[in-house]
Design a protein around this motif. Structure first.
Motif, mmCIF file in Angstrom:
data_model
loop_
_atom_site.group_PDB
_atom_site.id
_atom_site.type_symbol
_atom_site.label_atom_id
_atom_site.label_comp_id
_atom_site.label_asym_id
_atom_site.label_seq_id
_atom_site.Cartn_x
_atom_site.Cartn_y
_atom_site.Cartn_z
ATOM 1 N N THR A 88 36.705 41.877 48.185
ATOM 2 C CA THR A 88 37.044 41.963 49.616
ATOM 3 C C THR A 88 35.925 42.682 50.356
ATOM 4 N N VAL A 145 40.629 35.261 45.364
ATOM 5 C CA VAL A 145 39.953 36.449 44.811
ATOM 6 C C VAL A 145 39.329 37.350 45.876
ATOM 7 N N TYR A 168 43.862 41.569 45.369
ATOM 8 C CA TYR A 168 44.207 40.429 44.506
ATOM 9 C C TYR A 168 43.475 40.560 43.173
ATOM 10 N N ARG A 169 44.236 40.487 42.098
ATOM 11 C CA ARG A 169 43.642 40.506 40.765
ATOM 12 C C ARG A 169 44.256 39.366 39.975
ATOM 13 N N VAL A 170 43.401 38.646 39.224
ATOM 14 C CA VAL A 170 43.916 37.472 38.491
ATOM 15 C C VAL A 170 44.866 37.932 37.399
ATOM 16 N N GLY A 201 39.784 48.057 37.718
ATOM 17 C CA GLY A 201 39.709 47.217 38.923
ATOM 18 C C GLY A 201 40.920 47.415 39.823
ATOM 19 N N GLY A 207 41.087 45.362 42.796
ATOM 20 C CA GLY A 207 41.198 44.147 43.620
ATOM 21 C C GLY A 207 40.600 44.307 45.004
ATOM 22 N N LEU A 208 39.701 45.282 45.166
ATOM 23 C CA LEU A 208 39.075 45.470 46.484
ATOM 24 C C LEU A 208 37.579 45.126 46.475
ATOM 25 N N ASP A 268 28.045 34.288 35.554
ATOM 26 C CA ASP A 268 28.221 34.871 34.214
ATOM 27 C C ASP A 268 28.933 33.883 33.310
ATOM 28 N N ALA A 327 30.573 40.800 36.892
ATOM 29 C CA ALA A 327 29.966 39.869 35.941
ATOM 30 C C ALA A 327 29.929 40.473 34.543
ATOM 31 N N ALA A 378 42.430 43.591 34.650
ATOM 32 C CA ALA A 378 41.629 44.193 35.716
ATOM 33 C C ALA A 378 41.830 45.712 35.731
ATOM 34 N N LYS A 385 32.116 43.162 33.621
ATOM 35 C CA LYS A 385 33.530 43.470 33.289
ATOM 36 C C LYS A 385 34.262 42.248 32.744
ATOM 37 N N TYR A 386 34.045 41.099 33.407
ATOM 38 C CA TYR A 386 34.830 39.910 33.032
ATOM 39 C C TYR A 386 34.012 38.941 32.180
ATOM 40 N N THR A 428 31.677 31.812 35.655
ATOM 41 C CA THR A 428 32.036 32.095 37.054
ATOM 42 C C THR A 428 30.737 32.282 37.825
#
Ligand code: ADP
Length: 460
Positions: free
Chosen positions: A427, A404, A409-411, A421, A423-424, A391, A364, A416, A366-367, A450
């Protein structure tokens, strides 16, 4: 088409075919046998008449005996000059064409049979079986035409065909009901096997199907499926073990490397340009360290069938993490707001649930956008706590939102990666929520906000 319907159709098809063949045989027999009987009857009449004529009786005697013999028959007797010697009563009423060949033939003609035969209906049309015979009456040749109505035979044959059709219709309905029931019975164990196979997922690979008692094909199928699950479970375990071992092996050298680098960066005797280079590499090392830690965490979670059962307050835990993140958020000019409507006590692993709040808070921030807000909300309903962390950041595009929670997986890979990041994070969050029998979902409006919402069972 469902197998059950197909089996029913095969049954009906087979049943109908055999019944039809049997019916055809019966109809054929029924249709030919009476002709043979009638022909025998006509022949025997001819023989009696011939025998009688050979006895050289007087004309009056012949006429009276033939009259009594001819009661149900159409008879016409001709002498060698082709003159009629005798005609039965039916001759006046029924017109039968006379043919010498074939010696037996059928004639369809008008005949008021009701006048002659009790039981015959008054229908005018009738079929006659005719026989032509030639014999010697003891001196000269005579020709005899003898015929008999086939009224009973045709009626019986049509009644038989009618009954066969009714029988076929009834037996088809019975066959349909029976075959549908039998097919259902045959397929019931397959349905059970199918349901059990569906219940076995990646997380429940240790489950097995109980084989049927009878040692039939379905028993073999169950055993084969169970063997396949054994192999799958084994290879899944090997795979998880490999990841766990690899990340564990990487952890120690990485820690040593990190300590060495920290020491080097803190060493004032090292020239400034080299120290700057080391600092850049240190950031990469930290990222690598985090990736390995995440991998290890995930593989540990993969092996976990159940979790520790600490009893703790979800609100207090959330507040603890919020306070940890507040300075970081403030450094980015972000605001953290908390709205805990209900107090939620739960049982589970406090450390793992803490990890959920850390990962989601980290994302929240970071992005998010500078000056943005992060909201924490906790509500309780029907034995579940619902936690929503939202956020006002960059958001997630609609086609990525369903992915996600997938591993790695990273957008936006570059963005990221800039934040370290891998992407874990999500998960791991999902895995922890599932281990606690909860659910998780993500919503977003790209460019605006988001929200990640998860539910966890709480103590009443
Ligand atoms: P990462 O370690 O890359 O952050 P995560 O599994 O936590 O991995 O997240 C997966 C991806 O989902 C991220 O790379 C990011 O693109 C996206 N994402 C996660 N949380 C948010 C958020 N709050 N806002 C926007 N995008 C997000």
């Amino acid at each position: 088409m469902k197998i059950r319907y197909r089996i029913s159709l095969w049954f009906i098809g087979g049943g109908l075919l055999s019944t039809l063949l049997l019916s055809l045989f019966v109809v054929y027999e029924k249709a030919t046998l009476p002709y043979e009987l009638i022909d025998d009857e006509l022949l025997s009449q001819v023989n009696s008449i011939a025998d009688f004529l050979r006895e050289n009786r007087s004309d009056a005697e012949v006429a009276s005996v033939l009259k009594s013999l001819s009661r149900p028959y159409w008879i016409q007797l001709f002498d060698h000059k082709n003159e009629v010697i005798f005609s039965s009563d039916l001759v006046a009423l029924v017109d039968i064409p006379l043919k010498q060949a074939p010696s037996f033939y059928n004639v369809n003609t008008q005949a008021p049979l009701g006048q002659f035969f009790t039981g015959a209906d008054s229908e005018e049309k009738a079929q006659f079986r005719v026989h032509f015979a030639q014999f010697d009456d003891g001196g000269s040749p005579v020709m005899l035409y003898i015929a008999r109505p086939l009224e009973d035979l045709t009626r019986e044959t049509s009644e038989l065909i009618q009954s066969i059709f009714i029988g076929l219709a009834i037996s088809s309905l019975c066959l349909l009901a029976m075959s549908y029931a039998i097919a259902g019975r045959i397929l019931r164990p397959i349905k059970t096997i199918n349901r059990l196979v569906r219940e076995i997922s990646e997380n429940t690979l240790d489950k097995r199907i109980t084989p049927a008692k009878s040692r039939d094909e379905l028993h073999e199928l169950t055993v084969s499926l169970n063997t396949m699950f054994d192999r799958l479970e084994f290879s899944f375990a090997r795979q998880k073990e490999f990841v766990a071992n690899a990340s564990h092996e990487l952890k120690t050298p990485l820690s040593i490397l990190r300590l060495a680098m920290e020491e080097a960066i803190g060493d004032n005797s090292i020239a400034e340009p080299l120290r700057k280079k080391l600092s850049d590499q240190y950031i990469i090392l930290l990222r690598l360290n985090r990736l390995v830690e995440n991998l290890l965490n995930l593989s540990v979670l993969e092996f976990k069938g159940s979790v520790k059962t600490d009893r703790f307050s979800l609100n207090d835990l959330a507040m603890e993490v919020v306070e940890e993140f507040r300075p970081i958020a403030e450094a980015h000019h972000m605001t953290l707001t908390v709205s805990f409507n209900d107090r939620c006590m739960m049982s589970g692993s406090r450390d793992l649930i803490r990890q959920i709040f850390i990962n989601l808070s980290d994302n929240a921030i970071k992005y998010n956008k500078p000056g943005g807000t992060i909201r924490y909300r906790i509500t309780a309903d029907k034995g579940y706590a619902t936690v929503k962390i939202s956020d006002t950041g960059i958001g997630i595009p609609a086609d990525s939102i369903v992915r996600v929670f997938e591993q790695f997986y990273r957008v936006e890979k570059s963005r990221a990666a800039r934040h370290g990041g891998s992407g874990l994070g999500l998960t791991i969050v999902k895995k922890i929520v599932e281990l606690h029998n909860g659910t998780i979902s993500a919503e977003s409006v790209p460019g605006q906000w988001t929200a990640i919402t998860f539910t966890l069972p709480i103590l009443s």
